[in-house]
Structures are given as C-alpha cells and as structure tokens.
Design a protein around this motif. Structure first.
Motif, PDB file in Angstrom:
ATOM      1  N   THR A   1       1.022  -1.150  -0.186  1.00 28.11           N
ATOM      2  CA  THR A   1       0.432   0.181  -0.343  1.00 28.11           C
ATOM      3  C   THR A   1       1.472   1.528   0.313  1.00 28.11           C
ATOM      4  O   THR A   1       2.506   1.411   0.587  1.00 28.11           O
ATOM      5  N   GLU A   2       0.032   2.583  -0.850  1.00 25.45           N
ATOM      6  CA  GLU A   2       1.047   3.814  -0.563  1.00 25.45           C
ATOM      7  C   GLU A   2       0.865   4.361   0.814  1.00 25.45           C
ATOM      8  O   GLU A   2      -0.281   4.033   1.276  1.00 25.45           O
ATOM      9  N   PRO A   3       1.985   5.015   1.716  1.00 25.18           N
ATOM     10  CA  PRO A   3       1.807   5.249   2.690  1.00 25.18           C
ATOM     11  C   PRO A   3       1.141   6.428   2.882  1.00 25.18           C
ATOM     12  O   PRO A   3       0.812   7.318   1.769  1.00 25.18           O
ATOM     13  N   VAL A   4       0.232   7.348   3.647  1.00 28.88           N
ATOM     14  CA  VAL A   4      -0.710   8.249   3.444  1.00 28.88           C
ATOM     15  C   VAL A   4      -0.239   9.541   4.307  1.00 28.88           C
ATOM     16  O   VAL A   4       0.111   9.078   5.434  1.00 28.88           O
ATOM     17  N   ALA A   5      -0.786  10.496   3.964  1.00 26.15           N
ATOM     18  CA  ALA A   5       0.062  11.191   5.032  1.00 26.15           C
ATOM     19  C   ALA A   5      -1.305  11.397   5.888  1.00 26.15           C
ATOM     20  O   ALA A   5      -2.105  11.855   5.661  1.00 26.15           O
ATOM     21  N   LEU A   6      -1.024  12.124   7.099  1.00 24.78           N
ATOM     22  CA  LEU A   6      -1.659  11.900   8.363  1.00 24.78           C
ATOM     23  C   LEU A   6      -2.446  12.918   8.314  1.00 24.78           C
ATOM     24  O   LEU A   6      -3.508  13.053   8.376  1.00 24.78           O
ATOM     25  N   ARG A   7      -1.519  13.990   8.658  1.00 26.47           N
ATOM     26  CA  ARG A   7      -2.689  15.683   9.243  1.00 26.47           C
ATOM     27  C   ARG A   7      -3.059  16.054   8.508  1.00 26.47           C
ATOM     28  O   ARG A   7      -3.659  16.421   8.688  1.00 26.47           O
ATOM     29  N   PRO A   8      -3.382  15.822   6.810  1.00 25.50           N
ATOM     30  CA  PRO A   8      -4.041  16.349   6.228  1.00 25.50           C
ATOM     31  C   PRO A   8      -5.499  15.743   6.471  1.00 25.50           C
ATOM     32  O   PRO A   8      -6.508  16.513   6.234  1.00 25.50           O
ATOM     33  N   LEU A   9      -5.496  14.615   6.167  1.00 26.00           N
ATOM     34  CA  LEU A   9      -6.771  13.756   6.381  1.00 26.00           C
ATOM     35  C   LEU A   9      -7.237  14.961   7.951  1.00 26.00           C
ATOM     36  O   LEU A   9      -8.635  14.327   7.534  1.00 26.00           O
ATOM     37  N   VAL A  10      -6.206  14.334   9.054  1.00 29.43           N
ATOM     38  CA  VAL A  10      -6.895  14.763  10.489  1.00 29.43           C
ATOM     39  C   VAL A  10      -7.596  16.375   9.693  1.00 29.43           C
ATOM     40  O   VAL A  10      -8.546  16.437  11.123  1.00 29.43           O
ATOM     41  N   ASP A  11      -6.956  17.006   9.409  1.00 29.13           N
ATOM     42  CA  ASP A  11      -7.797  18.770   9.334  1.00 29.13           C
ATOM     43  C   ASP A  11      -8.703  17.959   8.599  1.00 29.13           C
ATOM     44  O   ASP A  11     -10.121  18.847   8.688  1.00 29.13           O
ATOM     45  N   LYS A  12      -9.156  16.872   7.077  1.00 27.56           N
ATOM     46  CA  LYS A  12     -10.529  16.991   7.043  1.00 27.56           C
ATOM     47  C   LYS A  12     -11.247  16.921   7.464  1.00 27.56           C
ATOM     48  O   LYS A  12     -12.743  17.040   7.571  1.00 27.56           O
ATOM     49  N   LEU A  13     -11.079  15.742   8.662  1.00 19.88           N
ATOM     50  CA  LEU A  13     -12.077  15.271   9.567  1.00 19.88           C
ATOM     51  C   LEU A  13     -12.584  16.356  10.680  1.00 19.88           C
ATOM     52  O   LEU A  13     -13.765  16.321  11.388  1.00 19.88           O
ATOM     53  N   LEU A  14     -11.224  16.634  11.218  1.00 20.13           N
ATOM     54  CA  LEU A  14     -11.699  17.784  12.156  1.00 20.13           C
ATOM     55  C   LEU A  14     -12.628  18.941  11.788  1.00 20.13           C
ATOM     56  O   LEU A  14     -13.657  19.428  12.416  1.00 20.13           O
ATOM     57  N   ALA A  15     -12.505  19.354  10.588  1.00 19.24           N
ATOM     58  CA  ALA A  15     -13.633  20.454  10.071  1.00 19.24           C
ATOM     59  C   ALA A  15     -15.143  19.432   9.529  1.00 19.24           C
ATOM     60  O   ALA A  15     -15.699  20.716   9.779  1.00 19.24           O
ATOM     61  N   ALA A  16     -14.831  18.391   9.047  1.00 17.80           N
ATOM     62  CA  ALA A  16     -16.142  18.128   8.937  1.00 17.80           C
ATOM     63  C   ALA A  16     -16.565  18.010  10.524  1.00 17.80           C
ATOM     64  O   ALA A  16     -18.229  17.941  11.169  1.00 17.80           O
ATOM     65  N   ILE A  17     -16.006  17.001  11.356  1.00 20.52           N
ATOM     66  CA  ILE A  17     -17.135  17.424  12.667  1.00 20.52           C
ATOM     67  C   ILE A  17     -17.457  18.228  13.180  1.00 20.52           C
ATOM     68  O   ILE A  17     -17.985  18.797  13.851  1.00 20.52           O
ATOM     69  N   GLY A  18     -16.260  19.783  12.909  1.00 22.38           N
ATOM     70  CA  GLY A  18     -16.359  20.642  13.354  1.00 22.38           C
ATOM     71  C   GLY A  18     -18.137  21.099  12.679  1.00 22.38           C
ATOM     72  O   GLY A  18     -19.293  22.161  14.089  1.00 22.38           O
TER      73      GLY A  18
ATOM     74  N   ASP B   1       4.004  16.800   9.440  1.00 25.05           N
ATOM     75  CA  ASP B   1       3.298  17.571   8.670  1.00 25.05           C
ATOM     76  C   ASP B   1       4.318  15.770   7.712  1.00 25.05           C
ATOM     77  O   ASP B   1       3.530  15.353   6.681  1.00 25.05           O
ATOM     78  N   SER B   2       5.148  15.397   8.837  1.00 23.14           N
ATOM     79  CA  SER B   2       5.847  14.485   8.005  1.00 23.14           C
ATOM     80  C   SER B   2       5.548  12.889   8.035  1.00 23.14           C
ATOM     81  O   SER B   2       5.996  11.958   7.808  1.00 23.14           O
ATOM     82  N   MET B   3       4.302  13.490   9.263  1.00 31.23           N
ATOM     83  CA  MET B   3       4.283  11.872   9.167  1.00 31.23           C
ATOM     84  C   MET B   3       2.926  11.177   8.367  1.00 31.23           C
ATOM     85  O   MET B   3       2.032  11.177   8.072  1.00 31.23           O
TER      86      MET B   3
END
Length: 442
Positions: free
Chosen positions: A299-316, A332-334
């Motif tokens: 599997t391709e590595p997935v950047a974690l921070r952008p995904l968390v940003d999207k989910l937090l925006a949706a939760i908000g 950012d490098s995670m």
C-alpha cells in the motif's frame, strides 16, 4: 548492517584483507629465506677459500695467508667482512684485519656448519668445525668463523617489503573495486525488483513486469500471484457484501411499505420505521467497510495530518452547536502505510465519539517509535467508565442517553486488529477520554 550489498562487500573486504596479509607475509618470509640461503652459500664459499689458504705456522698452529684469499674485503679494515680461527679452547689464534670479539662463539662439531643472525653486532655468522692433521700426526681441533655485516641484507629486505606492500595494496584495492562492481552488477536485479515493488505500492503499476534471473523468477511469480489473490479476495468480499445489500433491498422495501399501512397505530409505525432505519444504517456501514480496501501487503503511505484536518473540519460542522475547538498536533511528515479508506473510518469513528461525548476540546497527536506508530485522540468529556474495555465489543455503549448504535469503538477496534495493532482506552490530560491506536510500522 541491513544492506545485503554492504554485508557482502564487508565480508569480501575482510577476506581479501586476510588473504592479502597472509600472502604478503608468506612472500616476505620466502624472500628473506632465499636471501639468507644465498648469504649462507656465499659465506660457505668464503670458508672453503680460507681453508684453501690455511697452513701450519712455526708454533704448529693453523694460520691463513690473507694474500691467498680471493675476497679483498678481508684485508680491508671496516669492510664489513671478517674472519677468525679458534682453537679447541675457544681462543682466537688468527683473525682478519679487525675481527670483532664475540661474547660467545658457536663451536659446531667437526664437519658441521652453524649459520645464524647476530643482533650484537648486526651481522651473519657462519661457523665450521675442522680437525687439522699435520705431518706430525698431531690432529688439532679448530673452528673457523666468518662474519658479514647485515646492513646490506636489511636494506634489500626493506626495499622488497616496501615494494611488495605497495603493489600488493594496489592489487587488493583494485580487487575490492572489482568486487564492488561485481556485487553491484550481481545485485542489480534485486534493486530493480525493489523499485518495481515501490511502484506497486505507489500505484504506478499493478504487478511485477520485469525479466529476472532464474533464481528470482519464482519470487517474482509468487509475489504476482499473491497480489492477484489479494485483489481477487477483496473483490469477492466487496461483491459478497454488495450482493447481500442488494438482496436485502426488497425485504426492506416491503417492510417500509408495511410500516406505512394506515391500519397500524402511529406508535407501531414509529417503532417499525426506527428498526428499518437501524438495519439500513448497519447495511450502509458494512458497505462502507467493503468499499475500504482493508489491510494490504503493498500500500502507498498516507499523509496523516491532511486527513485529520479534513475530519476535524467535518466534525466541526456536524457539531457546530458545541463550538468545538479542535487541535491537530500531528507532524506534517507523519505517514502511515495503511489504506486511506480504513484510516478515514478509523479516525472518523474516534473523532465522532470525541465530539459526541466531549465538551469543547478535541486533540489529535501521533508518535512514532522503532516498531510502531501511536495515534492519540483525546477529549475533555467525562471519560470512560470502569471496565471500559467492554466498549470495544460491538453494540456496547457507555452512554445510553446519547443516540447511537454502539458501533464506533467496535468498528475502530476491528480495523486496528486487521492491521495487527492495538486500541487502548485511557484517561486524557484534557480531563476526558483518551484513545491510543498502536499500529505496527511496515
């Protein structure tokens, strides 16, 4: 030393260095042995010439006429070549121009030779035992000793040693360079196979396509078979759930029709609609799980921070009435080697629970160690009750007053378990619940 090439090169370097050192020592010893043998032969020839010039003097002792000796150095002071004649008592009865007195003289048996290296003085010494029988039939025992300075020998050995190790070092360096090139050429198929696997992980190709040596053909074939089998299994899993959902559509439609019957009381219609909606949500949830790829080998590595940003925006937006203050502390490098759909569902469930049962604050952070990655979701709610591990079982809820099916933590636990990880429940520093997701690094 995790590199295969580095291991092979280090082993080859040690082997070449050991072999070169041993070969150099053997050649040096052989050269010194040959040089010493030539030195002994030369001194033996000189001893024979001295014996040829020997005669009896007036006292009846043996003497040697230097004028009859072919080597003129014996007649020259400080020439580096000296000779002496010892009687059987070890006393010098004749010597060349400047013979050095020896602390102990080697006295071999009659007819025996004794050749050795002296440290003080720095010279080679050759002794020969003689029994001289004159006309008076009075045999006497003598020892003839010849010394030659070893400075010339040492110079020859030093020049040979320097030349030997320079050329031997250059040859070993060239051999190591050739081994490096040979290893690079020999391991090129493995590097090419690694690049193809990386391209498969990145989604740039679907299987291994290159041509490889016979030893790697079974490996490439088995990897392709594993990739195809894994994809086919995922397809069958999705199709099976899709077929199940399609099969349940008609019964659900019938139940909805029955729920709208006017002959039923309003209370019964409400309960029936509630149960039908619950079944529909469960079906939608499982279809969402089927849409996610699940755990995959490549599997391709997935950047974690952008995904968390999207989910937090949706939760908000969903919980706008709570004025949630989200905090994304993920670097950012995670990056995680996990399917993006699975990661969306995992974090979505955890963040939804944090927003639902928390008050205002939600914090997401991540840490990496040598063997695992920790994703931490915290809130400032009331936290988990005693025996919180039961919440990881499907359908068990901590708060029966808040709407929900009790599937969030259980679904997250299933995803984490599918990746051979662990989901831990703890108390947060914010005052509420803390969920730690421990995923092994791959």
């Amino acid at each position: 030393m995790n590199s295969l090439r580095a291991r092979l090169l280090a082993a080859a370097a040690l082997l070449v260095a050991a072999f070169g050192s041993l070969a150099g020592l053997v050649l040096e010893r052989a050269f010194q042995g040959g040089l010493q043998q030539a030195q002994q032969d030369k001194l033996q020839t000189l001893v024979y010439s001295l014996l040829g010039a020997a005669s009896i003097n007036a006292d009846g002792d043996l003497t040697i006429a230097l004028d009859a000796v072919p080597d003129p150095r014996l007649r020259q002071p400080l020439s580096g070549l000296e000779a002496a004649l010892f009687n059987e008592s070890g006393q010098v009865i004749w010597s060349s121009a400047d013979f050095l007195q020896l602390s102990t003289a080697e006295i071999p048996e009659v007819g025996e030779w004794s050749f050795h290296r002296l440290r003080e003085p720095n010279a080679f010494a050759l002794s020969f035992g003689v029994r001289w029988i004159d006309l008076a039939k009075d045999p006497r025992r003598y020892t003839i000793v010849v010394l030659e300075d070893a400075a010339a020998y040492d110079r020859q050995v030093a020049v040979f040693r320097r030349t030997l190790w320079i050329w031997l070092g250059a040859m070993l360096g060239g051999l190591l360079l050739a081994l490096l090139l040979l290893l690079r050429w020999g391991l090129a198929p493995l590097r090419r196979l690694g690049r193809e696997l990386h391209d498969i992980e990145a989604g740039r190709q679907v299987q291994i396509q290159g041509s490889y040596p016979d030893e790697l053909v079974p490996l490439a074939r088995d990897l392709n078979a594993m990739i195809v089998s894994e994809r086919n299994q995922q397809t069958r899993y999705r199709n099976a759930l899709a077929d199940l959902a399609h099969t349940l559509k008609t019964p659900l439609a019938v139940l909805r029709g029955l729920a709208d019957e006017t002959t039923l009381r309003a209370e019964q219609r409400g309960q029936l609609h509630e149960q039908i909606d619950r079944m529909q949500k469960i079906i939608d949830h499982q279809l969402g799980r089927a849409a996610a790829a699940g755990t995959r080998t490549l599997t391709e590595p997935v950047a974690l921070r952008p995904l968390v940003d999207k989910l937090l925006a949706a939760i908000g937006k969903v919980y706008a009435d709570k004025s949630i203050r989200p905090e994304n502390a993920v670097a950012d490098s995670m990056r995680l080697r996990i399917d993006q759909g699975d990661l969306y569902e995992l974090l979505g469930n955890l963040l939804e629970n944090a927003a639902k049962y928390g008050k205002e604050r939600i914090r997401v952070s991540a840490l990496t160690g040598q063997k695992q990655c920790l994703i931490i979701v915290e809130d400032d709610g009331s936290g988990f009750p005693p025996g919180a591990e039961q919440l990881l079982l499907r359908g068990v809820r901590a708060d029966t007053h808040t709407p929900g099916q009790g599937l969030g933590l259980a679904a997250a636990a299933e995803i984490v378990q599918a990746y051979s990880g662990r989901l831990l429940l703890d108390r947060s520093g914010l005052g509420g619940a803390k969920v730690v997701v421990a995923l092994p690094l791959r």
